[in-house]
Scaffold this active site. Sequence first.
Site, PDB file in Angstrom:
ATOM      1  N   GLY A  61      18.381  13.211   3.271  1.00  0.00           N
ATOM      2  CA  GLY A  61      17.530  12.627   2.239  1.00  0.00           C
ATOM      3  C   GLY A  61      16.128  13.192   2.199  1.00  0.00           C
ATOM      4  N   HIS A 293       0.766  -2.006   3.451  1.00  0.00           N
ATOM      5  CA  HIS A 293      -0.310  -1.086   3.827  1.00  0.00           C
ATOM      6  C   HIS A 293      -1.681  -1.775   3.862  1.00  0.00           C
ATOM      7  CE1 HIS A 293       2.753   1.827   3.490  1.00  0.00           C
ATOM      8  NE2 HIS A 293       2.587   2.179   2.230  1.00  0.00           N
TER       9      HIS A 293
END
Length: 555
Positions: A61, A293
Amino acid sequence: MSEQKPSLTRSNSFPSSDDSHSSHSSSHGSVKTFRSQISAVVDNEEWHEESMCIVIIGASGDLAKKKTYPSLLKLYEDNLLPSDTIIWGYARSKKTHESLRAHLKPYLVKVCGSELVVDGFLSRCYYQSGSSYGDIEAYGAMMKEAEAMESSFINPNDGQKRRCNRLFYLAIPPNVFGDAGTAIKETAMSISGWNRLIIEKPFGRDLESCDLLSKQLTGLFEEHHLYRIDHYLGKEMVQNLLIFRFGNAWLEWMWNRNAIKAVILTFKEPFGTEGRGGYFDQYGIIRDIMQNHLLQVLTLLAMEPPIEADGPTAADHVRDAKVQVLRAMSTLTLDDCLLGQYRGYADDETITNKQTNTPTYAAIHCKINTPRWSGVPFIMKAGKALNERKCEARIILRDAPGSSFLFPNRPQLPPNEIVLRLQPNPTVYIKTNIKHPGFDSQPVQSSMDMSYSSKFDMAKDYNNPDAYTRLLLDVMRGRQASFVRDDELRRSWEIFTPLLHKIENEDIMPVLYEQDSRGPAVADDFVEEKTGYVHNPGSLPGVEKHLQNIQLSAL
């Protein structure tokens, strides 16, 4: 598929400090000196004298080829992997060892100047395909070959087989974590060394899905096995926060509600979804950036001093302090939030719902109900298709007392600010008021700054390692402080889930804003209402330009 294992002795596989790619130096210091210093640290740790099998699930991926393998390459280049290391990739794609190496090589040569080093690294990389991410038979075949390789890893000091440690990187969607975890548990766990799993976000999309994922993983592994990675915790300025906060005597006395008026965390991207709208539309900016985040940065800014901030036993102390912040935060409501969506967002052909209400911008007002922070608003802002790339924490101090009386007939002095810029160029600067030069006594704002690029040579990898590289090394060293713990993750979803469900269940529509702008026109009004802070782009001519020039010079 079987293949002759290359020699994996340090002398044959690792470039020495005399090789051309590691012996250059600069005016900021010697690369060779740095590498000997960092190697000396890990050389004295037990894991580095043992063998390691790294298994990357989802090896074919995008994440694997763009982040995971390049980060491992940097550790290999810097002699920070054990001499007896093998790297197995697993995915559903039909590949051989050689086709995997050919697939990875174009991405690896971009991060390493020596093709010889890249080829040496790739000689350690192998591949196994399976019918699914839970294909027990395929995992068993892969680990049978891996164990044959491990059996040849002998400690030259005592002639005994090296202890075998295993690191599993789940670069796969969360809906198959359980399948992969079950296969790993049944076929791949080391019985002589440690076992550690790196798990990529998203860790669910609300509290219920988070609990489901946690139940699947904790039914198979203990918390010390699990490393939930948030790459923002590996960024240089985020790593610097604990030393900045608790290592400077002048700062601690003012880091509270008595001196600080508000804290604003900002994340800006200058591009939209760019063909990834189908994925983004399932999550939105709040789940994509803010619940993870920015919230992680907020906890580091607001936490109380941990008992221990660094070292092999600091992890739970740091994470305990972060969880205390989250437990003191109020659950978010719609009144705490401003939502935006850039014009043209739904034109992305991968978005099927053209009436989508998914926000691409949000400003959220957070309250931390502790004696240190009571009454201090924390604002998180994040958006896509904005006018610049930037992520920063802006600490706004209270107004200078008596300033309007001391300086009559002058505009209200803007507040002092401490700004921690995470990207694009790590910088700390303080906005302060001074007199305009010359005969005029007009107060103006200037800045005192410490740009990393002016102090350190940030072009060199040793001063600015990639976040993934830094965090992968932490996993190998068993340091969990920069990874998200289960109770920390669950509490973050408790804070955000009611707001997310309200937006979705009641089809709350976001405010439209133009691309390449600062966001919704009403965003400044929202921030002023919640904090009393007025956006202050003006300062002594050259301050913002100077900061822009610093950014440009770092490119």
